[in-house]
Design a protein around this motif. Structure first.
Motif, short mmCIF file in Angstrom:
data_model
loop_
_atom_site.label_atom_id
_atom_site.label_comp_id
_atom_site.label_asym_id
_atom_site.label_seq_id
_atom_site.Cartn_x
_atom_site.Cartn_y
_atom_site.Cartn_z
N ALA A 45 6.33 -26.53 -7.25
CA ALA A 45 6.31 -25.94 -8.59
C ALA A 45 5.32 -24.77 -8.65
CB ALA A 45 5.94 -27.00 -9.62
N VAL A 46 4.18 -24.90 -7.98
CA VAL A 46 3.20 -23.82 -7.93
C VAL A 46 3.80 -22.58 -7.26
CG1 VAL A 46 1.02 -23.07 -6.87
CG2 VAL A 46 1.16 -25.31 -7.98
N ALA A 47 4.50 -22.80 -6.15
CA ALA A 47 5.14 -21.69 -5.43
C ALA A 47 6.19 -21.01 -6.31
CB ALA A 47 5.76 -22.19 -4.13
N MET A 48 6.96 -21.81 -7.05
CA MET A 48 8.00 -21.25 -7.90
C MET A 48 7.42 -20.53 -9.11
SD MET A 48 10.88 -21.72 -6.46
CE MET A 48 9.96 -21.34 -4.98
N PHE A 49 6.31 -21.03 -9.64
CA PHE A 49 5.64 -20.33 -10.74
C PHE A 49 5.20 -18.95 -10.27
CE2 PHE A 49 1.75 -19.01 -12.90
CZ PHE A 49 2.12 -19.10 -14.23
N GLY A 50 4.62 -18.88 -9.07
CA GLY A 50 4.20 -17.60 -8.53
C GLY A 50 5.37 -16.65 -8.39
N MET A 51 6.53 -17.15 -7.97
CA MET A 51 7.70 -16.30 -7.85
C MET A 51 8.15 -15.82 -9.23
SD MET A 51 11.41 -16.99 -6.10
CE MET A 51 12.35 -17.18 -7.60
N GLY A 52 8.05 -16.71 -10.22
CA GLY A 52 8.46 -16.35 -11.58
C GLY A 52 7.67 -15.19 -12.15
N THR A 53 6.40 -15.07 -11.76
CA THR A 53 5.58 -13.98 -12.29
C THR A 53 5.98 -12.62 -11.72
OG1 THR A 53 3.88 -14.26 -10.56
CG2 THR A 53 3.60 -15.53 -12.60
N THR A 54 6.82 -12.60 -10.69
CA THR A 54 7.27 -11.33 -10.13
C THR A 54 8.58 -10.86 -10.74
OG1 THR A 54 8.58 -12.30 -8.31
CG2 THR A 54 6.21 -12.00 -7.93
N ILE A 55 9.11 -11.63 -11.69
CA ILE A 55 10.43 -11.36 -12.26
C ILE A 55 10.29 -10.79 -13.67
CG2 ILE A 55 12.64 -12.38 -12.93
CD1 ILE A 55 12.01 -14.66 -10.93
N ASP A 56 11.10 -9.82 -13.99
CA ASP A 56 11.21 -9.39 -15.39
C ASP A 56 12.70 -9.25 -15.73
OD1 ASP A 56 12.02 -6.35 -15.30
OD2 ASP A 56 10.46 -6.60 -13.80
N TRP A 57 13.01 -9.51 -16.99
CA TRP A 57 14.41 -9.56 -17.42
C TRP A 57 15.12 -8.22 -17.28
CZ3 TRP A 57 16.36 -14.03 -17.27
CH2 TRP A 57 15.62 -15.16 -17.64
N ALA A 58 14.37 -7.12 -17.45
CA ALA A 58 14.99 -5.81 -17.31
C ALA A 58 15.54 -5.60 -15.91
CB ALA A 58 13.96 -4.73 -17.65
N SER A 59 14.77 -6.10 -14.91
CA SER A 59 15.22 -5.96 -13.52
C SER A 59 16.47 -6.79 -13.27
CB SER A 59 14.09 -6.40 -12.57
OG SER A 59 12.98 -5.56 -12.71
N LEU A 60 16.48 -8.02 -13.79
CA LEU A 60 17.65 -8.88 -13.61
C LEU A 60 18.88 -8.27 -14.29
CD1 LEU A 60 16.19 -12.47 -14.07
CD2 LEU A 60 16.97 -11.40 -11.97
N LYS A 61 18.66 -7.67 -15.45
CA LYS A 61 19.77 -7.05 -16.18
C LYS A 61 20.37 -5.90 -15.37
CE LYS A 61 20.89 -4.72 -20.54
NZ LYS A 61 20.33 -4.23 -21.84
N THR A 62 19.51 -5.10 -14.76
CA THR A 62 19.97 -3.97 -13.96
C THR A 62 20.72 -4.43 -12.71
OG1 THR A 62 18.00 -2.77 -14.70
CG2 THR A 62 19.24 -1.80 -12.89
N ALA A 180 4.76 -16.28 -18.66
CA ALA A 180 3.35 -15.89 -18.53
C ALA A 180 3.23 -14.39 -18.28
CB ALA A 180 2.70 -16.68 -17.39
N GLN A 181 4.10 -13.86 -17.44
CA GLN A 181 4.06 -12.44 -17.15
C GLN A 181 4.42 -11.60 -18.37
OE1 GLN A 181 3.02 -10.99 -14.31
NE2 GLN A 181 3.28 -9.03 -15.34
N SER A 182 5.35 -12.11 -19.18
CA SER A 182 5.80 -11.37 -20.37
C SER A 182 4.76 -11.39 -21.48
CB SER A 182 7.12 -11.97 -20.88
OG SER A 182 8.12 -11.90 -19.90
N LEU A 183 4.12 -12.56 -21.70
CA LEU A 183 3.19 -12.72 -22.82
C LEU A 183 1.78 -12.25 -22.51
CD1 LEU A 183 4.28 -16.23 -24.18
CD2 LEU A 183 4.95 -13.97 -25.01
N PHE A 184 1.38 -12.39 -21.25
CA PHE A 184 0.00 -12.08 -20.88
C PHE A 184 -0.04 -11.03 -19.76
CE2 PHE A 184 0.40 -16.64 -21.95
CZ PHE A 184 -0.27 -16.63 -23.17
N ARG A 185 0.72 -9.98 -19.95
CA ARG A 185 0.88 -8.97 -18.89
C ARG A 185 -0.45 -8.40 -18.40
NH1 ARG A 185 5.34 -6.43 -17.16
NH2 ARG A 185 6.53 -7.38 -18.85
N GLU A 186 -1.35 -8.06 -19.31
CA GLU A 186 -2.62 -7.48 -18.91
C GLU A 186 -3.50 -8.49 -18.19
OE1 GLU A 186 -3.54 -4.31 -18.97
OE2 GLU A 186 -1.49 -3.90 -19.67
#
Length: 330
Positions: A45-62, A180-186
């Motif tokens: 789950a930790v490994a998958m969370f880390g992968m999730g932080t590299t994803i953004d919806w705009a990229s998936l849409k494209t 987490a990446q979307s809400l706490f980007r900075e």
């Protein structure tokens, strides 16, 4: 702080070395590592969370606007690799437990280690990350069905229970990472450089724990499983590379797809075996051995591809204009 970043980067870039060394130590001194198997799902789950932080919806849409490379990889991932796993187990003499474990690995999505290997190979990292993301998101629906179809003759397979397992250890952590990446980007900019290290460490601990827990069984069946893992990985790499060459994809894209198809999320296979097939404990063994083998062969394949990579400007720029057409961050 700079020294810490250098250390974490060193661990990520040399993950296979740490896997190999710790696997040998775990095999020789299992008592010091077997406790790790109690936390396999947490580590994954930790490994998958880390992968999730590299994803953004705009990229998936494209991605859906330029899907060729991703579609080729996903089709090969979920059709070719399970078929090879099943064929090898029917050809070579293995027990039902080992066969179940091999099919589990073959039915899993691409692993995060493939992104690291693609980077080492000088392949299309954007395409690799996108394929890993899409195959991971599809896994809760496709992986249980494939296992049911291929391994239903070996043991009773509960599609719903397996679906829940994949959702808990894959889908939820990935979406939490995206959130987490979307809400706490900075704020995430501060911790993001260390997340690949945590993901790599989690994978290393999963493999070491399973090797330690199955040390005695490896002495009995390890050679056969290692041979199957080697053949499975090499066939996946070779067939995927051949198909992408026939499709005349760019060299970098061929490299990324071949590595992504050839390297499964073996940590997920271990988690599925542990959570859903406790009556067949040997089913978790292939996942651990596949992790070691596919990282070794993947690294060797990467070195060959990088050495023979064309030096044309178009090829050097292919990572910025990949088949997926996105700019996904690592």
């Amino acid at each position: 702080m700079d020294n810490l970043k250098k250390f974490t980067t060193f661990v990520v870039d040399h993950m296979i070395v740490f896997i190999f060394i710790l696997s040998i130590i775990a095999f020789c001194f299992p008592d010091g590592f077997s406790w790790m198997t109690r936390y396999t799902s947490i580590f994954l789950a930790v490994a998958m969370f880390g992968m999730g932080t590299t994803i953004d919806w705009a990229s998936l849409k494209t991605t859906f606007l330029h899907p060729q490379g991703v579609l080729v990889g996903i089709v090969l991932q979920f059709l070719l690799m399970p078929a090879i796993a099943y064929a090898l187990c029917k050809t070579l003499p293995v027990s039902p437990e080992i066969m179940l474990g091999v099919i589990l690995v073959g039915s899993c999505p691409g692993g995060t280690a493939s992104n690291v290997i693609t980077h080492i190979a000088g392949g299309d990292v954007t395409l690799s990350v996108t394929m890993t993301t899409v195959s991971t998101l599809l896994a809760p629906f496709l992986t249980p069905v494939i296992i049911y179809m291929l391994a239903g003759e070996l043991i009773e397979v509960s599609l719903f229970e397996m679906f829940l397992t994949v959702v808990k250890v894959i889908l939820i952590p990935v979406f939490l990472g995206i959130l987490a990446q979307s809400l706490f980007r900075e704020r995430m900019k501060t911790v993001s450089p260390f997340l690949p290290f945590l993901s790599s460490l989690a994978i290393i601990l999963i493999i070491s724990g399973i090797i330690a827990l199955n040390a005695d069984k490896i002495r009995q069946s390890g050679l056969t499983v290692t041979l199957i893992a080697l053949l499975h990985n090499l066939m996946g790499l070779g067939i995927a590379l051949g198909i992408t060459k026939l499709m005349k994809l760019k060299y970098d894209q061929q490299t990324a797809i071949a590595i992504e198809v050839g390297m499964q999320n073996s940590g997920l296979a271990v988690s599925l075996a542990t959570a859903n097939f406790a009556a067949m404990p040997m089913a978790s063994l292939p996942g651990a051995l596949f992790s070691v083998v596919q990282n070794l062969t993947g690294s060797f394949f990467a070195s060959l591809r990088k050495r023979h990579k064309p030096d044309a400007p178009a090829e050097r720029n292919s990572q910025s204009s990949s088949a997926s057409g996105i700019g996904c961050r690592r």
